[in-house]
Design a protein around this motif. Sequence first.
Motif, PDB file in Angstrom:
ATOM      1  N   GLY A 162       0.805  -1.217   0.000  1.00 28.53           N
ATOM      2  CA  GLY A 162       0.000   0.000   0.000  1.00 28.53           C
ATOM      3  C   GLY A 162       0.838   1.266   0.000  1.00 28.53           C
ATOM      4  O   GLY A 162       2.072   1.223   0.057  1.00 28.53           O
ATOM      5  N   THR A 163       0.153   2.394  -0.026  1.00 28.32           N
ATOM      6  CA  THR A 163       0.818   3.695  -0.167  1.00 28.32           C
ATOM      7  C   THR A 163       0.171   4.728   0.755  1.00 28.32           C
ATOM      8  O   THR A 163      -1.039   4.720   0.960  1.00 28.32           O
ATOM      9  CB  THR A 163       0.696   4.198  -1.621  1.00 28.32           C
ATOM     10  N   VAL A 164       1.011   5.608   1.284  1.00 26.47           N
ATOM     11  CA  VAL A 164       0.530   6.750   2.075  1.00 26.47           C
ATOM     12  C   VAL A 164       0.845   8.028   1.299  1.00 26.47           C
ATOM     13  O   VAL A 164       1.997   8.252   0.906  1.00 26.47           O
ATOM     14  CB  VAL A 164       1.199   6.808   3.459  1.00 26.47           C
ATOM     15  N   ALA A 165      -0.171   8.844   1.053  1.00 28.61           N
ATOM     16  CA  ALA A 165       0.030  10.149   0.415  1.00 28.61           C
ATOM     17  C   ALA A 165       0.224  11.196   1.503  1.00 28.61           C
ATOM     18  O   ALA A 165      -0.605  11.319   2.404  1.00 28.61           O
ATOM     19  CB  ALA A 165      -1.167  10.500  -0.456  1.00 28.61           C
ATOM     20  N   PHE A 192       4.558   8.998  -0.539  1.00 23.06           N
ATOM     21  CA  PHE A 192       5.012  10.018  -1.478  1.00 23.06           C
ATOM     22  C   PHE A 192       4.470  11.364  -1.025  1.00 23.06           C
ATOM     23  O   PHE A 192       3.377  11.452  -0.464  1.00 23.06           O
ATOM     24  CB  PHE A 192       4.573   9.698  -2.914  1.00 23.06           C
ATOM     25  N   LYS A 193       5.253  12.419  -1.268  1.00 20.74           N
ATOM     26  CA  LYS A 193       4.875  13.754  -0.823  1.00 20.74           C
ATOM     27  C   LYS A 193       4.293  14.573  -1.969  1.00 20.74           C
ATOM     28  O   LYS A 193       4.756  14.506  -3.104  1.00 20.74           O
ATOM     29  CB  LYS A 193       6.084  14.486  -0.230  1.00 20.74           C
ATOM     30  N   LEU A 194       3.286  15.340  -1.616  1.00 19.50           N
ATOM     31  CA  LEU A 194       2.685  16.292  -2.550  1.00 19.50           C
ATOM     32  C   LEU A 194       2.790  17.660  -1.879  1.00 19.50           C
ATOM     33  O   LEU A 194       1.924  18.049  -1.093  1.00 19.50           O
ATOM     34  CB  LEU A 194       1.238  15.913  -2.834  1.00 19.50           C
ATOM     35  N   PRO A 195       3.870  18.407  -2.163  1.00 20.77           N
ATOM     36  CA  PRO A 195       4.110  19.661  -1.434  1.00 20.77           C
ATOM     37  C   PRO A 195       3.311  20.838  -1.973  1.00 20.77           C
ATOM     38  O   PRO A 195       2.780  20.801  -3.084  1.00 20.77           O
ATOM     39  CB  PRO A 195       5.613  19.884  -1.656  1.00 20.77           C
ATOM     40  N   VAL A 218      -4.241   8.935   3.446  1.00 16.91           N
ATOM     41  CA  VAL A 218      -3.778  10.285   3.115  1.00 16.91           C
ATOM     42  C   VAL A 218      -3.542  11.048   4.412  1.00 16.91           C
ATOM     43  O   VAL A 218      -4.420  11.085   5.288  1.00 16.91           O
ATOM     44  CB  VAL A 218      -4.804  11.044   2.253  1.00 16.91           C
ATOM     45  N   ILE A 219      -2.357  11.646   4.538  1.00 14.37           N
ATOM     46  CA  ILE A 219      -2.048  12.510   5.682  1.00 14.37           C
ATOM     47  C   ILE A 219      -1.968  13.937   5.167  1.00 14.37           C
ATOM     48  O   ILE A 219      -1.211  14.229   4.231  1.00 14.37           O
ATOM     49  CB  ILE A 219      -0.710  12.119   6.345  1.00 14.37           C
ATOM     50  N   CYS A 220      -2.755  14.829   5.758  1.00 12.96           N
ATOM     51  CA  CYS A 220      -2.767  16.240   5.368  1.00 12.96           C
ATOM     52  C   CYS A 220      -2.082  17.066   6.455  1.00 12.96           C
ATOM     53  O   CYS A 220      -2.585  17.139   7.584  1.00 12.96           O
ATOM     54  CB  CYS A 220      -4.194  16.735   5.150  1.00 12.96           C
TER      55      CYS A 220
END
Length: 301
Positions: A162-165, A192-195, A218-220
């Motif tokens: 799995g993946t954590v955004a 993976f990071k979404l800056p 998803v971590i915000c």
Amino acid sequence: MSHALGTKPLIYGKCANIVASNRSLRASNLVTCRAGNNADMGSGQAELAALLNAVATGSVTVQEATAQLASIAPAGAEASQNDTALLQANFPEVVWGEGKTASQIAESLQKIAHRQGMAAATRVSSHIASEVQKILPECEYNSTGASLTLKLPSVARKKLPGTVALITAGTANPHVIEECRVMLQATGCYCFKLPDAGVMGMHRVVENLDAVRAADVVICVTGMDGGVASVVAGMVECPVISLPTSTGYGASMNGLTPLMAALTSSAPGVTVVNIDSGFAAAMAAWRIMKNGARIRDAMSS
């Protein structure tokens, strides 16, 4: 009353009945035991001695004593109790580094690593980290995340499916973001990071929406008004974790405003962790990912 912990409440219920029926006798046994030659014993040892004495005199049956043993702390007291809980949860114990000396951190890391194969410490200054690395050269230090990790060479790092955004509203709190990322990596979670994807940068989330929706968690990470988690939670079906930060002007109240915004989110089911606690967000994601892997394994078998 129903419980989610299986048979434990039944065992505790039996123990309560045993305590009620034998209270006066066992109390006198405990007093005798602790007042005599066992004065230097820990509380767990004293209770064990009293229980054995009660079995020997016939006031407590073997079956009753077996039930009571689960509630008696072994020698080593608090640390041993914590160790047992951690082993039962298969949970990565992490050292809080702030306010501790290098030798204290190094000793804790060694003990934890030998027990669970990996150990980490958060909120460690660069000066203390360099001292720890003199004691434990194999420790890796992430200066941005102020985190130390120690892994035994004989232990393979487990990767969870799995993946954590990791969506970040800005770059003003890199230590929080990196602490979260390091802890995710240490526990085997790919992220993976979404800056720069805050409310004013929501187009970056939209442009990468397929990847975000494909994530398992998803971590915000957001300060100021804390609106990112609510918006993202309205666009995805996976669990969303809000990590409020202390970034922002006066009315953001050092992170209290984004914390309250997440708690009062109109998007149902948003998980909220403490202000600036990248570690807590990572652990919440790890729990979800680990249980997801367990469910996958059960369905495939």
